[in-house]
Design a protein around this motif. Structure first.
Motif, PDB file in Angstrom:
ATOM      1  N   SER A   1       7.397   2.063   2.735  1.00  0.00           N
ATOM      2  CA  SER A   1       6.331   3.057   2.866  1.00  0.00           C
ATOM      3  C   SER A   1       6.634   4.243   1.945  1.00  0.00           C
ATOM      4  N   ALA A   2       5.637   5.063   1.726  1.00  0.00           N
ATOM      5  CA  ALA A   2       5.801   6.242   0.867  1.00  0.00           C
ATOM      6  C   ALA A   2       6.880   7.163   1.436  1.00  0.00           C
ATOM      7  N   GLU A   3       6.904   7.316   2.756  1.00  0.00           N
ATOM      8  CA  GLU A   3       7.903   8.187   3.382  1.00  0.00           C
ATOM      9  C   GLU A   3       9.314   7.649   3.182  1.00  0.00           C
ATOM     10  N   GLU A   4       9.478   6.337   3.366  1.00  0.00           N
ATOM     11  CA  GLU A   4      10.797   5.724   3.176  1.00  0.00           C
ATOM     12  C   GLU A   4      11.233   5.813   1.721  1.00  0.00           C
ATOM     13  N   THR A   5      10.283   5.590   0.812  1.00  0.00           N
ATOM     14  CA  THR A   5      10.597   5.669  -0.612  1.00  0.00           C
ATOM     15  C   THR A   5      11.018   7.086  -0.982  1.00  0.00           C
ATOM     16  N   ALA A   6      10.280   8.084  -0.502  1.00  0.00           N
ATOM     17  CA  ALA A   6      10.603   9.483  -0.797  1.00  0.00           C
ATOM     18  C   ALA A   6      11.975   9.847  -0.234  1.00  0.00           C
ATOM     19  N   GLU A   7      12.271   9.404   0.982  1.00  0.00           N
ATOM     20  CA  GLU A   7      13.558   9.703   1.607  1.00  0.00           C
ATOM     21  C   GLU A   7      14.706   9.042   0.842  1.00  0.00           C
ATOM     22  N   THR A   8      14.515   7.795   0.470  1.00  0.00           N
ATOM     23  CA  THR A   8      15.539   7.070  -0.297  1.00  0.00           C
ATOM     24  C   THR A   8      15.753   7.731  -1.651  1.00  0.00           C
TER      25      THR A   8
END
Length: 119
Positions: A71-78
């Motif tokens: 997800s966009a949130e997971e990608t941003a966090e990673t």
């Protein structure tokens, strides 16, 4: 203790101190101009800092941003984690460079180190 029990030559001491100061200034200038890298995620993110620790560049491989993988949130966090790790790795490399360049000068000052520097 001075060999022979004589008084220190103040002129000689001042010349030595001035030379150390010049050497230190030159080493600091070299550090400010030298760039080192740090990587994270197997090279997906590379941070470039100067030997003095100034962030100069940040490269992010497009493979680090795969919208199909998470997800966009997971990608941003990673991605944020990778950036932090790359900058930390670059700063560790900069500290190693500082120790290589400035360590001998600190030893010339009596081995006590230079206030404000990590050695």
């Amino acid at each position: 203790m001075i060999p022979g029990g004589g008084q220190p030559n103040m002129q000689q001491l001042l010349q030595q101190a001035q030379k150390m100061q010049q050497d230190l200034a030159q080493a600091q200038e070299e550090l400010a101009q030298t760039e080192v890298d740090g990587q994270a995620g197997g090279g997906l993110v590379t941070a470039t800092v100067t030997g003095a620790g100034e962030l100069r560049a940040l490269k992010i491989d497009p493979k680090a941003v795969d919208p199909e993988a998470a997800s966009a949130e997971e990608t941003a966090e990673t991605l944020a984690d990778l950036v932090v790790a790359a900058v930390q790795a670059a700063n560790e490399n900069a500290q190693t460079l500082q120790q290589q360049k400035l360590g001998p000068l600190a030893q010339g000052l009596g081995g006590g180190g230079i206030p404000g520097l990590p050695f």
